[in-house]
Scaffold this motif. Structure first.
Motif, PDB file in Angstrom:
ATOM      1  N   ALA A 210       1.432  -0.922   0.305  1.00  0.00           N
ATOM      2  CA  ALA A 210       0.013   0.200   0.091  1.00  0.00           C
ATOM      3  C   ALA A 210       1.179   1.050   0.116  1.00  0.00           C
ATOM      4  N   ARG A 211       2.229   1.078   0.146  1.00  0.00           N
ATOM      5  CA  ARG A 211       3.059   2.081   0.911  1.00  0.00           C
ATOM      6  C   ARG A 211       3.420   2.282  -0.839  1.00  0.00           C
ATOM      7  N   ALA A 212       3.950   1.536  -1.833  1.00  0.00           N
ATOM      8  CA  ALA A 212       4.973   1.536  -2.445  1.00  0.00           C
ATOM      9  C   ALA A 212       4.162   2.925  -3.846  1.00  0.00           C
ATOM     10  N   SER A 213       3.586   3.098  -4.381  1.00  0.00           N
ATOM     11  CA  SER A 213       2.816   4.255  -5.228  1.00  0.00           C
ATOM     12  C   SER A 213       3.027   5.043  -4.142  1.00  0.00           C
ATOM     13  N   ARG A 214       4.573   5.923  -5.125  1.00  0.00           N
ATOM     14  CA  ARG A 214       4.675   7.251  -4.362  1.00  0.00           C
ATOM     15  C   ARG A 214       4.948   8.607  -4.959  1.00  0.00           C
ATOM     16  N   PRO A 215       3.738   8.802  -5.691  1.00  0.00           N
ATOM     17  CA  PRO A 215       3.788   9.988  -7.385  1.00  0.00           C
ATOM     18  C   PRO A 215       4.323  11.447  -6.320  1.00  0.00           C
ATOM     19  N   PHE A 216       5.523  12.133  -6.785  1.00  0.00           N
ATOM     20  CA  PHE A 216       6.035  12.999  -6.150  1.00  0.00           C
ATOM     21  C   PHE A 216       6.923  13.265  -5.271  1.00  0.00           C
ATOM     22  N   ASP A 217       6.627  11.603  -4.585  1.00  0.00           N
ATOM     23  CA  ASP A 217       7.168  12.353  -3.653  1.00  0.00           C
ATOM     24  C   ASP A 217       8.862  12.235  -3.777  1.00  0.00           C
ATOM     25  N   ALA A 218       9.450  13.029  -2.173  1.00  0.00           N
ATOM     26  CA  ALA A 218      11.026  13.271  -2.545  1.00  0.00           C
ATOM     27  C   ALA A 218      11.758  11.634  -2.608  1.00  0.00           C
ATOM     28  N   ARG A 219      10.909  10.617  -1.998  1.00  0.00           N
ATOM     29  CA  ARG A 219      11.777   9.283  -2.367  1.00  0.00           C
ATOM     30  C   ARG A 219      11.204   7.797  -2.764  1.00  0.00           C
ATOM     31  N   ARG A 220      10.259   8.942  -4.380  1.00  0.00           N
ATOM     32  CA  ARG A 220       9.636   7.781  -5.049  1.00  0.00           C
ATOM     33  C   ARG A 220      10.823   7.112  -5.819  1.00  0.00           C
ATOM     34  N   SER A 221      10.530   5.842  -6.457  1.00  0.00           N
ATOM     35  CA  SER A 221      11.711   5.027  -7.194  1.00  0.00           C
ATOM     36  C   SER A 221      11.089   4.261  -7.908  1.00  0.00           C
ATOM     37  N   GLY A 222       9.778   3.852  -8.565  1.00  0.00           N
ATOM     38  CA  GLY A 222       9.374   3.136 -10.433  1.00  0.00           C
ATOM     39  C   GLY A 222       7.795   3.652  -9.653  1.00  0.00           C
ATOM     40  N   PHE A 223       6.983   3.103 -10.765  1.00  0.00           N
ATOM     41  CA  PHE A 223       6.069   2.729 -10.924  1.00  0.00           C
ATOM     42  C   PHE A 223       5.223   1.594 -10.384  1.00  0.00           C
ATOM     43  N   VAL A 224       4.440   1.334  -9.675  1.00  0.00           N
ATOM     44  CA  VAL A 224       3.283   0.105  -9.452  1.00  0.00           C
ATOM     45  C   VAL A 224       2.738  -0.145 -10.916  1.00  0.00           C
ATOM     46  N   LEU A 225       3.176  -1.462 -11.595  1.00  0.00           N
ATOM     47  CA  LEU A 225       1.587  -1.981 -12.561  1.00  0.00           C
ATOM     48  C   LEU A 225       0.186  -2.190 -12.407  1.00  0.00           C
ATOM     49  N   GLY A 226      -0.740  -2.200 -12.741  1.00  0.00           N
ATOM     50  CA  GLY A 226      -1.983  -2.072 -11.869  1.00  0.00           C
ATOM     51  C   GLY A 226      -2.865  -2.342 -13.791  1.00  0.00           C
ATOM     52  N   GLY A 298       1.666  11.502 -14.064  1.00  0.00           N
ATOM     53  CA  GLY A 298       1.960  11.330 -11.902  1.00  0.00           C
ATOM     54  C   GLY A 298       2.728   9.695 -11.623  1.00  0.00           C
ATOM     55  N   THR A 299       3.270   9.433 -12.437  1.00  0.00           N
ATOM     56  CA  THR A 299       3.460   7.706 -12.316  1.00  0.00           C
ATOM     57  C   THR A 299       4.304   7.377 -10.982  1.00  0.00           C
ATOM     58  N   GLY A 300       5.106   8.375 -10.730  1.00  0.00           N
ATOM     59  CA  GLY A 300       6.097   7.868  -9.321  1.00  0.00           C
ATOM     60  C   GLY A 300       7.517   7.412 -10.291  1.00  0.00           C
ATOM     61  N   THR A 301       7.626   8.022 -11.501  1.00  0.00           N
ATOM     62  CA  THR A 301       9.263   8.158 -11.440  1.00  0.00           C
ATOM     63  C   THR A 301       9.701   8.496 -11.174  1.00  0.00           C
ATOM     64  N   PRO A 302      11.245   8.999 -11.335  1.00  0.00           N
ATOM     65  CA  PRO A 302      11.972  10.131 -10.579  1.00  0.00           C
ATOM     66  C   PRO A 302      12.068  11.042 -11.709  1.00  0.00           C
ATOM     67  N   GLY A 303      12.047  10.561 -13.252  1.00  0.00           N
ATOM     68  CA  GLY A 303      11.761  12.001 -14.509  1.00  0.00           C
ATOM     69  C   GLY A 303      10.423  12.302 -14.496  1.00  0.00           C
ATOM     70  N   ASN A 304       9.516  10.904 -14.099  1.00  0.00           N
ATOM     71  CA  ASN A 304       8.574  11.930 -15.118  1.00  0.00           C
ATOM     72  C   ASN A 304       7.409  13.016 -14.838  1.00  0.00           C
ATOM     73  N   ASP A 305       7.918  12.854 -12.921  1.00  0.00           N
ATOM     74  CA  ASP A 305       6.993  13.362 -12.154  1.00  0.00           C
ATOM     75  C   ASP A 305       8.136  14.893 -12.430  1.00  0.00           C
ATOM     76  N   LEU A 306       8.484  15.277 -12.802  1.00  0.00           N
ATOM     77  CA  LEU A 306       9.975  16.659 -12.155  1.00  0.00           C
ATOM     78  C   LEU A 306       9.240  16.880 -13.740  1.00  0.00           C
ATOM     79  N   SER A 307       9.768  15.827 -14.974  1.00  0.00           N
ATOM     80  CA  SER A 307       8.706  16.419 -16.225  1.00  0.00           C
ATOM     81  C   SER A 307       7.317  17.005 -15.993  1.00  0.00           C
ATOM     82  N   PRO A 365       8.229  15.649   1.062  1.00  0.00           N
ATOM     83  CA  PRO A 365       8.379  16.927   0.256  1.00  0.00           C
ATOM     84  C   PRO A 365       9.699  16.650  -0.898  1.00  0.00           C
ATOM     85  N   ASP A 366       9.765  16.908  -2.095  1.00  0.00           N
ATOM     86  CA  ASP A 366      10.740  16.823  -2.772  1.00  0.00           C
ATOM     87  C   ASP A 366      11.240  18.843  -3.128  1.00  0.00           C
ATOM     88  N   PRO A 367      11.986  19.330  -3.070  1.00  0.00           N
ATOM     89  CA  PRO A 367      11.793  20.570  -3.327  1.00  0.00           C
ATOM     90  C   PRO A 367      11.900  21.142  -4.797  1.00  0.00           C
TER      91      PRO A 367
END
Length: 406
Positions: A210-226, A298-307, A365-367
């Motif tokens: 339940a904690r795995a999908s973390r869009p826009f979080d500083a500790r996001r590390s990839g998306f979760v398939l659905g 908002g996938t939770g990947t570092p690049g996508n959320d920043l872009s 939060p991600d600055p």
């Protein structure tokens, strides 16, 4: 040009097998992500996904197409009986989806046969079941749709492109009703392994799904398939009004672009995504300052959320700070070809209840990401107009602007 409204909605998602339970899960911040059960994942680097539960399936259809047909039936029922007055030749279908994958045991059998020199055989029903258009044809039969047939395969933007192309068919007079949306089920061994090898999936929360999908979080590390499906009944507004149909919202504008950057990454400046949003806004006639909510990719990947964040800032300027932005993927995972459909459910719910669903798991939060992502809890606020985003592998982008019923 004809106006296009939504008169029916249907959904099968990790949050529930209808629109009501899906929206309830979104606004309450409930996660639908759990341990994978679609195959033995015990030796895999990723062992979680957003899975549909309690679904019996449809005979002769793939898992994904079964979701699509069930969602289509719900959408047609939700639209009421009046749509049947539209002649079948003026009803179309437009769907995003992907071709089905073989199961592991099928490949093992194939390898054994090849070693013995025996000609591999495939049952006709199995070949047909994996064909993307088989599911769309079944949906067309459900609505007796004999008009335009649009089949889109643009990965994570599939449903958004399908909705946009359906909108065009009605605007241009090709038909007066289109069943449109997306369905997908990439919770297979091949897809999980493939995305894991690309390092696109998070593997840090297998014991806490339940904690795995973390869009826009500083500790996001990839998306979760659905997996799942969302289907909308799009209808000529004039016909919908004449029959007294309930309207969920109006599609005001649609935009589509291509990044031409990298297969798996969005450009850091958000250029392609910004272009799609600008096109959608320009067609809608809505000023950027009139948009209240962005249902983010908002996938939770570092690049996508920043872009995406940079794209929103580029398009909305100073108004970006006043927007509510949230990612349904934080609760459902990434439904790939059906992902934009879940965002549509979120936007429709926000317009109806004046309530923006949250982004859950946004704890750090991600600055570099400084928009209002509605962390943790849904928020009441006026919502007149929403922007729905979908950005895909391969660089395909789609956005549409959704307005409240007039």
């Amino acid at each position: 040009m004809r106006r296009v409204v939504i008169t029916g909605l249907g959904a099968v998602t990790p949050l529930g097998n209808d629109v009501a339970s899906t929206w309830d899960g979104l606004k309450s911040g409930r996660s639908g992500i759990s341990r994978l059960t679609t195959f033995d994942c015990s030796t895999f680097p990723v062992r979680i996904a957003g899975q549909v539960t309690g679904f019996a399936g449809e005979r002769g259809l793939s898992r994904a197409a079964g979701f699509g047909l069930a969602a289509a039936r719900e959408a047609l029922a939700d639209a009421g009986e009046g749509w049947r007055a539209i002649p079948p030749r003026e009803r179309g279908v437009a769907f995003g989806g992907t071709v089905g994958r073989p199961e592991l045991d099928e490949l093992t059998e194939l390898a054994d046969r090849l070693e013995t020199g025996e000609l591999p055989r495939q049952r006709t029903g199995e070949v047909r079941r994996r064909e993307q258009n088989t599911g769309i044809a079944a949906i067309a039969r459900a609505g007796d749709c004999r008009g335009p047939f649009v089949s889109v395969s643009t990965a994570c933007a599939g449903a958004a492109h399908a909705l946009g192309e359906a909108m065009r068919r009605i605007q241009e007079g090709d038909c007066r009703l289109v069943l449109a949306g997306g369905f997908d089920a990439l919770t297979t061994w091949l897809d999980v392994l493939g995305f894991a090898l690309l390092r696109a999936l998070t593997s840090e929360y297998d014991d806490e799904p339940a904690r795995a999908s973390r869009p826009f979080d500083a500790r996001r590390s990839g998306f979760v398939l659905g997996e799942g499906a969302v289907v909308a009944v799009l209808e000529d507004a004039e016909h919908a009004a004449a029959r007294g149909a309930r309207v969920h919202g109006e599609l005001l504008g649609y935009g589509s672009t291509l990044n031409a950057y990298r297969i798996t990454d969005s450009p850091p400046d958000g250029g392609g995504a910004a272009g799609a949003m600008r096109k959608a806004l320009a067609e809608s006639g809505v000023e950027a300052s009139e948009v209240d909510y962005v249902a983010a990719h908002g996938t939770g990947t570092p690049g996508n959320d920043l872009s995406e964040t940079r794209a929103i800032k580029a398009v909305f300027g100073e108004h970006a700070a006043a927007l509510s932005v949230s990612s349904p993927k934080s609760m459902t995972g990434h439904l790939t070809s059906a992902a934009a459909g879940v965002n549509l459910v979120a936007a429709v719910g926000a317009l109806r209840e004046q309530l923006v669903p949250p982004t859950i798991n946004l704890e750090h939060p991600d600055p570099e990401l400084d928009l209002d992502y509605v962390p943790g809890t849904a928020r009441r606020r006026p919502v007149r107009t929403a922007c729905v985003n979908a950005f895909a592998f391969g660089g395909a982008n789609a956005s549409f602007v959704l307005g409240a019923p007039r």
